[in-house]
Design a protein around this motif. Structure first.
Motif, PDB file in Angstrom:
ATOM      1  N   GLY A   1      97.234 -14.404 -29.151  1.00  0.00           N
ATOM      2  CA  GLY A   1      98.524 -14.051 -28.580  1.00  0.00           C
ATOM      3  C   GLY A   1      98.422 -13.318 -27.257  1.00  0.00           C
ATOM      4  N   TYR A   2      97.186 -12.983 -26.827  1.00  0.00           N
ATOM      5  CA  TYR A   2      97.029 -12.307 -25.545  1.00  0.00           C
ATOM      6  C   TYR A   2      96.795 -13.342 -24.457  1.00  0.00           C
ATOM      7  CZ  TYR A   2      96.598  -7.456 -27.192  1.00  0.00           C
ATOM      8  OH  TYR A   2      96.831  -6.214 -27.691  1.00  0.00           O
ATOM      9  N   PRO A   3      97.504 -13.224 -23.357  1.00  0.00           N
ATOM     10  CA  PRO A   3      97.237 -14.163 -22.270  1.00  0.00           C
ATOM     11  C   PRO A   3      95.949 -13.825 -21.516  1.00  0.00           C
ATOM     12  CG  PRO A   3      98.971 -12.624 -21.623  1.00  0.00           C
ATOM     13  CD  PRO A   3      98.605 -12.293 -23.041  1.00  0.00           C
ATOM     14  N   ASP A   4      95.629 -12.539 -21.398  1.00  0.00           N
ATOM     15  CA  ASP A   4      94.497 -12.119 -20.571  1.00  0.00           C
ATOM     16  C   ASP A   4      93.295 -11.738 -21.419  1.00  0.00           C
ATOM     17  OD1 ASP A   4      95.888 -12.435 -18.217  1.00  0.00           O
ATOM     18  OD2 ASP A   4      96.753 -10.422 -18.343  1.00  0.00           O
ATOM     19  N   PHE A   5      92.134 -11.808 -20.775  1.00  0.00           N
ATOM     20  CA  PHE A   5      90.921 -11.333 -21.426  1.00  0.00           C
ATOM     21  C   PHE A   5      90.865  -9.812 -21.350  1.00  0.00           C
ATOM     22  CE2 PHE A   5      89.704 -15.704 -20.870  1.00  0.00           C
ATOM     23  CZ  PHE A   5      88.965 -15.956 -22.020  1.00  0.00           C
ATOM     24  N   LEU A   6      90.390  -9.210 -22.438  1.00  0.00           N
ATOM     25  CA  LEU A   6      90.164  -7.763 -22.414  1.00  0.00           C
ATOM     26  C   LEU A   6      88.787  -7.490 -21.791  1.00  0.00           C
ATOM     27  CD1 LEU A   6      91.353  -6.771 -25.996  1.00  0.00           C
ATOM     28  CD2 LEU A   6      92.692  -6.958 -23.899  1.00  0.00           C
ATOM     29  N   THR A   7      88.478  -6.204 -21.662  1.00  0.00           N
ATOM     30  CA  THR A   7      87.129  -5.844 -21.213  1.00  0.00           C
ATOM     31  C   THR A   7      86.127  -6.474 -22.192  1.00  0.00           C
ATOM     32  OG1 THR A   7      88.074  -3.767 -20.513  1.00  0.00           O
ATOM     33  CG2 THR A   7      85.677  -3.904 -20.576  1.00  0.00           C
ATOM     34  N   GLY A   8      85.152  -7.162 -21.666  1.00  0.00           N
ATOM     35  CA  GLY A   8      84.252  -7.923 -22.522  1.00  0.00           C
ATOM     36  C   GLY A   8      83.257  -7.060 -23.277  1.00  0.00           C
ATOM     37  N   LEU A   9      82.650  -7.640 -24.300  1.00  0.00           N
ATOM     38  CA  LEU A   9      81.597  -6.948 -25.042  1.00  0.00           C
ATOM     39  C   LEU A   9      80.257  -7.358 -24.412  1.00  0.00           C
ATOM     40  CD1 LEU A   9      83.005  -7.553 -28.640  1.00  0.00           C
ATOM     41  CD2 LEU A   9      83.441  -5.636 -27.101  1.00  0.00           C
ATOM     42  N   ASP A  10      80.065  -6.875 -23.181  1.00  0.00           N
ATOM     43  CA  ASP A  10      78.943  -7.335 -22.357  1.00  0.00           C
ATOM     44  C   ASP A  10      77.578  -7.117 -23.000  1.00  0.00           C
ATOM     45  OD1 ASP A  10      81.043  -7.636 -20.696  1.00  0.00           O
ATOM     46  OD2 ASP A  10      80.288  -6.356 -19.071  1.00  0.00           O
ATOM     47  N   TRP A  11      77.469  -6.049 -23.811  1.00  0.00           N
ATOM     48  CA  TRP A  11      76.141  -5.720 -24.341  1.00  0.00           C
ATOM     49  C   TRP A  11      75.613  -6.790 -25.268  1.00  0.00           C
ATOM     50  CZ3 TRP A  11      80.614  -3.293 -25.955  1.00  0.00           C
ATOM     51  CH2 TRP A  11      80.968  -3.450 -27.294  1.00  0.00           C
ATOM     52  N   ARG A  12      76.498  -7.683 -25.739  1.00  0.00           N
ATOM     53  CA  ARG A  12      76.036  -8.731 -26.642  1.00  0.00           C
ATOM     54  C   ARG A  12      75.406  -9.903 -25.894  1.00  0.00           C
ATOM     55  NH1 ARG A  12      81.124  -9.724 -30.667  1.00  0.00           N
ATOM     56  NH2 ARG A  12      81.060  -7.746 -31.778  1.00  0.00           N
ATOM     57  N   CYS A  13      75.608  -9.939 -24.601  1.00  0.00           N
ATOM     58  CA  CYS A  13      75.220 -11.107 -23.807  1.00  0.00           C
ATOM     59  C   CYS A  13      73.708 -11.331 -23.825  1.00  0.00           C
ATOM     60  CB  CYS A  13      75.703 -10.909 -22.375  1.00  0.00           C
ATOM     61  SG  CYS A  13      75.198 -12.207 -21.261  1.00  0.00           S
ATOM     62  N   THR A  14      73.310 -12.576 -23.989  1.00  0.00           N
ATOM     63  CA  THR A  14      71.888 -12.961 -23.915  1.00  0.00           C
ATOM     64  C   THR A  14      71.766 -14.088 -22.905  1.00  0.00           C
ATOM     65  OG1 THR A  14      72.257 -14.438 -25.759  1.00  0.00           O
ATOM     66  CG2 THR A  14      71.329 -12.298 -26.278  1.00  0.00           C
ATOM     67  N   ALA A  15      71.939 -13.751 -21.651  1.00  0.00           N
ATOM     68  CA  ALA A  15      72.094 -14.752 -20.601  1.00  0.00           C
ATOM     69  C   ALA A  15      70.948 -15.764 -20.534  1.00  0.00           C
ATOM     70  CB  ALA A  15      72.264 -14.050 -19.263  1.00  0.00           C
ATOM     71  N   GLU A  16      69.709 -15.264 -20.525  1.00  0.00           N
ATOM     72  CA  GLU A  16      68.567 -16.171 -20.358  1.00  0.00           C
ATOM     73  C   GLU A  16      68.479 -17.155 -21.519  1.00  0.00           C
ATOM     74  OE1 GLU A  16      66.602 -16.632 -17.750  1.00  0.00           O
ATOM     75  OE2 GLU A  16      67.800 -15.122 -16.700  1.00  0.00           O
ATOM     76  N   LYS A  17      68.732 -16.633 -22.701  1.00  0.00           N
ATOM     77  CA  LYS A  17      68.687 -17.474 -23.887  1.00  0.00           C
ATOM     78  C   LYS A  17      69.760 -18.565 -23.797  1.00  0.00           C
ATOM     79  CE  LYS A  17      67.956 -16.898 -28.724  1.00  0.00           C
ATOM     80  NZ  LYS A  17      68.582 -16.377 -29.924  1.00  0.00           N
ATOM     81  N   CYS A  18      70.934 -18.165 -23.324  1.00  0.00           N
ATOM     82  CA  CYS A  18      72.048 -19.106 -23.189  1.00  0.00           C
ATOM     83  C   CYS A  18      71.727 -20.186 -22.154  1.00  0.00           C
ATOM     84  CB  CYS A  18      73.317 -18.378 -22.786  1.00  0.00           C
ATOM     85  SG  CYS A  18      74.176 -17.644 -24.181  1.00  0.00           S
ATOM     86  N   LYS A  19      71.090 -19.762 -21.071  1.00  0.00           N
ATOM     87  CA  LYS A  19      70.735 -20.737 -20.027  1.00  0.00           C
ATOM     88  C   LYS A  19      69.882 -21.840 -20.633  1.00  0.00           C
ATOM     89  CE  LYS A  19      70.745 -17.759 -15.975  1.00  0.00           C
ATOM     90  NZ  LYS A  19      69.901 -16.945 -15.114  1.00  0.00           N
ATOM     91  N   ALA A  20      68.909 -21.416 -21.452  1.00  0.00           N
ATOM     92  CA  ALA A  20      68.005 -22.386 -22.061  1.00  0.00           C
ATOM     93  C   ALA A  20      68.750 -23.258 -23.070  1.00  0.00           C
ATOM     94  CB  ALA A  20      66.844 -21.649 -22.736  1.00  0.00           C
ATOM     95  N   ALA A  21      69.707 -22.658 -23.767  1.00  0.00           N
ATOM     96  CA  ALA A  21      70.394 -23.390 -24.836  1.00  0.00           C
ATOM     97  C   ALA A  21      71.596 -24.188 -24.321  1.00  0.00           C
ATOM     98  CB  ALA A  21      70.847 -22.417 -25.911  1.00  0.00           C
ATOM     99  N   GLY A  22      71.880 -24.026 -23.032  1.00  0.00           N
ATOM    100  CA  GLY A  22      73.027 -24.757 -22.485  1.00  0.00           C
ATOM    101  C   GLY A  22      74.362 -24.126 -22.830  1.00  0.00           C
ATOM    102  N   THR A  23      74.342 -22.866 -23.234  1.00  0.00           N
ATOM    103  CA  THR A  23      75.606 -22.209 -23.571  1.00  0.00           C
ATOM    104  C   THR A  23      75.910 -21.086 -22.581  1.00  0.00           C
ATOM    105  OG1 THR A  23      74.398 -20.768 -25.084  1.00  0.00           O
ATOM    106  CG2 THR A  23      75.462 -22.699 -26.038  1.00  0.00           C
ATOM    107  N   TYR A  24      75.418 -21.241 -21.362  1.00  0.00           N
ATOM    108  CA  TYR A  24      75.591 -20.183 -20.361  1.00  0.00           C
ATOM    109  C   TYR A  24      76.997 -20.314 -19.775  1.00  0.00           C
ATOM    110  CZ  TYR A  24      74.085 -17.146 -16.478  1.00  0.00           C
ATOM    111  OH  TYR A  24      73.941 -16.114 -15.584  1.00  0.00           O
TER     112      TYR A  24
END
Lengths: 460, 510
Positions: free
Chosen positions: B69-92
């Motif tokens: 029901g929210y139109p906008d994104f809230l402040t993200g839960l950045d600490w969960r991010c695993t960028a390098e892993k996502c890049k490899a998995a194609g989920t970046y």
């Protein structure tokens, strides 16, 4: 028992805001000014102390110098607006030898006269080069222990400058035949050195001299107006005649230095002569020769970062001092000379380690300037303005800052000596049995397990 | 009404458990108690975002938050991010954003956090393990730090295709009494127990969390020097009490109650210097427990003024053995050059456990000069002592415990392979409770994060239940890692790993 040596420390707050380690970055533009602002909750009241500044600030970035880095505000802000990092200005302080941490700790000691105490374990690397490749020992249960810190046993930091005959001989009538040279006792194994860079203004030189006087030690000086000061050790180049009435004089080494000293001693029989000589294997023969010629003390020096360029080899002051000390031991004349070492000594532990490697005492330079808030920025060497206005410093204040630093160092000497079970600074000299060298530990403990350590193994 | 007391004179009411659920060995989520967790990455969303929701869809970790029901994104839960892993998995998410509105970079705080020994990765992964009971599945290095020596340069030589043991069959139990002296044969389920932290240096909540987690894992926690608070009595079967040089809070009834009594001769962080509790942390409650005056700085002297030889040490041990005929005795010593002699002497004086504490250990307050310079790191001391005990023919008669710089389960396994039977940890427990290693445990009101403090307000920043769960989770993750190491070596019992230096290699050696 003689009166206990005590250094009278008193708070001497900094004139300029010290460069703090941690910085909080505040994105205030999104702040919703909520009534439960995390800034009110700071356990150290950092934001209270800085309230005025915060209100007046026109920038969006604020460095909070008092921040202790607990990150409570950063992690609790309801909008996540606060960020934190190590202050870039702090990172830029000093260099790889005179590190930001050393400078900052020296400021603290000069302000408070107290030993730096902190929680958690040692955060630094496993080992480092130079002084950081040596650990000191402690004794427990199976070896005598000392309780010097709490005053139960008196630990003396007194050392002597002067020759000590290896043996005494007597005339047939029982009178002493050996010519016993005068000896000067100082209550701290530290004297003050000339500054390696920076022409000091007269008030700063005078402060260093007065501080030496208050500490009952000496300061080497080439400032003509101060050579008559009771704590002064005049530093003479080859042309200058020896001033009259002095008990300690430092001579630059020249081919005729022995004759110059002999002349000065004829005029002043109680004179103790120090000859200043660079460290390194090239100087060892000269040092032995000078000792045989009756010189009382050698001031052997590394550069201000503690490095000796020995032929093509870079040696640390501790290695070079150890070689020199062992050369004297090998000749059986170690007690006939006092070795004063200088160069790169920036912390209390360096005093102990240099003495363990064979010096009798050390001469300290740059820390005295850091005590007066110097940032080792080297601006002065380029003719630029001093950020902490050295030339305007008040003498009494400066004396207290230096006395505080030496007070903190003295307490730390007691801690290290107490842990080692040594009650006499004189007994520290060359006592490598109470030191542990990382290279030896690696060889003894890891050698049987892992084999040969790679020559290329990096030391962080 | 008459108060019932047990044979030690402890009132029954003290045993009631304070209304807390008994701790159980079960991993349950215990997320960060601060709303903004720290992590490796920071995610930036520019105003080019058209709120299409693609990022939210693709992110496997729930970094992008937009409640229904929210139109906008809230402040993200950045600490969960695993960028390098996502890049490899194609989920970046950055690659998938149709508007190129996302940017991910290393968090500036990640770059500033930590130090050589406890890197940002180690702190963040310790928090992750305490929160979830699992090793981090992202990119965090959770096994070694960056000190450039010791454990950080050692690696296990795992066999390539060796047989693996079924993890369910592996025992990590550690017997503590090997003397065969008719005293209790105490065995703990994991080869690790909690180090001494006094009431005064840490909060009662911290002490209770440690004791409860130790109870759940059938291991031990230690009161440190500073008395045995009544609130710990309920967990007394899992609490070691300490007799240290200041003798603060040492009472006959608590000695009688303890299954293990530890003599603290020296501490790795401040060898040869005794103990410090600075005045501000000496609150009325602490002072009462220590029978001291509130607000004064308390110093434990060095050394024990009654111990100047092994014979004196034996007198100490005999005294405790006489007072409590069921107690095991541990001698905690630091690591001087002759630590091997000290260890052997301690054994012959009657100690069941010889506990060597290396120079890089943690502390509530210590002179920096001591932490850095005095005594040797534990990595050197373990093989030195183990060899000497072996040569003296008493290696199997004594339990050798190492501490002072054990940060991870991997350090624990390396310590055991170097020759220890088990380890004691301190700092890892503190980090699990949210310590960030700012090193300000000693100043003013104490720890601002409410762990190492006695300030009534700061204590309340952490609840006992949360703390207990964090430590239970940490132990679960540690045991799983140890089991995994043993399994890869085809071992069935942690005993088999002891002294297997042949399984270790050091990157600086050829």
């Amino acid at each position: 028992m003689p009166a206990k040596y005590h250094i009278h420390t008193r708070p001497a707050p900094p004139r300029f805001k010290p460069v703090g380690k941690y910085a909080i970055i505040d994105w205030r533009e999104d702040c919703s000014a909520c009534h439960n602002c995390v800034k009110r909750e700071c356990a150290y009241s950092v934001y209270n102390d800085e309230r005025d500044r915060l209100l007046q600030s026109v920038d969006y970035v604020d460095y909070l110098y008092e921040c202790k880095g607990c990150l409570c505000c950063v992690q609790s802000c309801t909008k996540g607006l606060l960020s934190w990092q190590v202050n870039p200005q702090y990172l830029a302080l000093g260099d790889e030898v005179w590190t930001a941490d050393i400078i900052s700790s020296t400021w603290y000691q000069s302000e408070t006269g107290a030993i730096p105490v902190s929680g958690a374990g040692y955060p630094g690397p496993f080992r480092g080069p130079g002084f950081d490749s040596i650990l000191t020992d402690m004794s427990e249960i199976v070896r005598p222990t000392r309780d010097g810190i709490h005053g139960r046993e008196y630990i003396s930091t007194q050392v002597d400058i002067g020759r000590k005959p290896m043996r005494l001989s007597f005339n047939p009538d029982g009178s002493l035949a050996t010519d016993v040279s005068p000896v000067i006792e100082i209550p701290l194994p530290i004297i003050f050195n000339l500054m390696p860079w920076h022409e000091l203004s007269l008030n700063v030189s005078r402060s260093i001299m007065d501080a030496a006087n208050e500490l009952a030690t000496y300061a080497i000086s080439d400032e003509p107006e101060l050579l008559g000061h009771s704590a002064a050790v005049p530093h003479l180049t080859d042309r200058q005649p020896a001033p009259a009435g002095r008990t300690l004089i430092e001579f630059v080494d020249t081919p005729d230095v022995a004759e110059r000293i002999a002349r000065a001693k004829t005029a002043e029989p109680n004179l103790l002569a120090i000859v200043k000589l660079p460290l390194g294997s090239a100087s060892i023969q000269r040092a032995l020769q000078l000792a045989r010629q009756g010189i009382d003390a050698l001031h052997c020096y590394a550069d201000w970062r503690g490095i000796v360029q020995d032929g093509g080899e870079r040696k640390h002051i501790t290695e070079a001092v150890r070689e020199l000390h062992l050369a004297f031991v090998g000749e059986g004349i170690r007690d006939e000379i006092t070795l004063i070492a200088s160069g790169g000594i920036s912390m209390a532990e360096h005093v102990v380690k240099t003495i363990l490697c064979g010096a009798d005492l050390v001469a300290v330079d740059v820390p005295l300037m850091i005590a007066l808030e110097c940032r080792v920025c080297m601006n002065c060497t380029e003719g630029l303005k001093c950020p902490v206005k050295f030339e305007e410093i008040d003498t009494d204040y400066a004396v207290q800052r230096i006395v505080n630093l030496m007070g903190a160092w003295h307490s730390q000497l007691l801690e290290m000596m107490g842990a080692m079970g040594i009650r006499e600074a004189r007994r520290l000299r060359g006592e490598v049995g109470r030191a542990m060298f990382f290279d030896d530990l690696e060889r003894e403990c890891f050698g049987p397990i892992f084999g040969q350590r790679k020559a290329s193994a990096e030391v962080r | 009404m008459a108060t019932t007391v047990d044979r030690n004179g402890i009132p029954a009411t003290a045993m009631a458990g304070l209304g807390l659920e008994p701790p159980i060995r079960e991993v349950r989520p215990a997320p960060d108690r601060f709303r903004n967790s720290l992590g490796k990455y920071r995610v930036w969303r520019s105003d080019a975002c058209v709120k299409c929701g693609k990022c939210e869809e693709i992110c496997p970790r729930g970094v992008h938050v937009r409640p229904d029901g929210y139109p906008d994104f809230l402040t993200g839960l950045d600490w969960r991010c695993t960028a390098e892993k996502c890049k490899a998995a194609g989920t970046y998410c950055v690659d998938h954003c149709p508007q190129k509105a996302l940017k991910i970079e290393l968090s500036p705080m990640y770059k500033s956090l930590g130090d050589f020994r406890w890197t940002a990765d180690l702190i963040l992964s310790a928090w992750h393990m305490a929160a979830t009971g699992e090793i981090p599945d992202g990119e965090l290095e959770y096994e070694i730090g960056n000190s450039g020596g010791g454990f950080d340069r050692m690696r296990f030589k795992f066999p390539e295709n060796g047989p693996r043991t079924d993890p369910a069959e592996i025992s990590t139990a550690l017997p503590l009494n090997r003397r065969g002296d008719n005293r209790p044969e105490i065995t703990i389920d994991v080869p690790v127990y909690g180090g001494g932290m006094s009431f005064g240096s840490v909060s009662p909540h911290t002490m209770l969390a440690k004791a409860r987690a130790a109870t759940a894992w059938n291991t031990f926690s230690c009161t440190g020097e500073g008395g045995y608070p009544e609130r710990l009595f309920a967990y007394r079967d899992h609490v070691i009490t300490q007799v240290a040089t200041g003798l603060f809070g040492v009472r006959e009834e608590t000695i009688k109650m303890a299954p293990i009594v530890e003599f603290k001769y020296a501490q790795g962080a401040k060898p040869g210097l005794g103990g410090h509790l600075l005045g501000d942390k000496n609150t009325p409650a602490v002072a009462a427990m220590r029978e001291a005056v509130a607000g004064t700085s308390l110093f434990s002297p060095f050394p024990f003024h009654s111990v100047y030889s092994i014979e004196d040490h034996k007198k100490h041990v005999d005294w405790v053995k006489h007072i409590n005929p069921r107690a095991l005795v541990s001698a905690k010593v630091s690591t001087p050059v002759d630590v091997d002699m000290v260890a052997v002497g301690s054994y012959f004086a009657g100690a069941h456990i010889v506990h060597i504490d290396g120079s890089y250990g943690g502390t509530g307050a210590a002179p920096e000069i001591a932490k850095k310079n005095i005594a040797m790191p534990i990595e050197y001391a373990i093989p030195k002592v183990a060899k000497f005990l072996q040569d003296e023919g008493i290696r199997d008669k004594v339990t050798l415990i190492a501490s002072g710089g054990i940060r991870t389960a991997c350090d624990m396994a390396k310590a055991i392979a170097l020759g220890a039977d088990g380890v004691v940890i301190g700092t890892p427990e503190m980090v699990a409770l949210g310590c960030i290693r700012c090193g300000r445990c000693e100043s003013g009101r104490g720890c601002a994060r409410g762990i190492a403090t006695t300030d009534p307000e700061l204590i309340m920043k952490m609840t006992i239940e949360w703390g207990t769960q964090r430590l239970i989770n940490m132990h679960a993750a540690w045991r799983a890692q140890l089991v995994s190491i043993l399994s890869r070596f085809g071992m069935r019992d942690v005993k088999e790993l002891r002294g297997r230096t042949d399984l270790l290699t050091h990157l600086d050696y050829e």
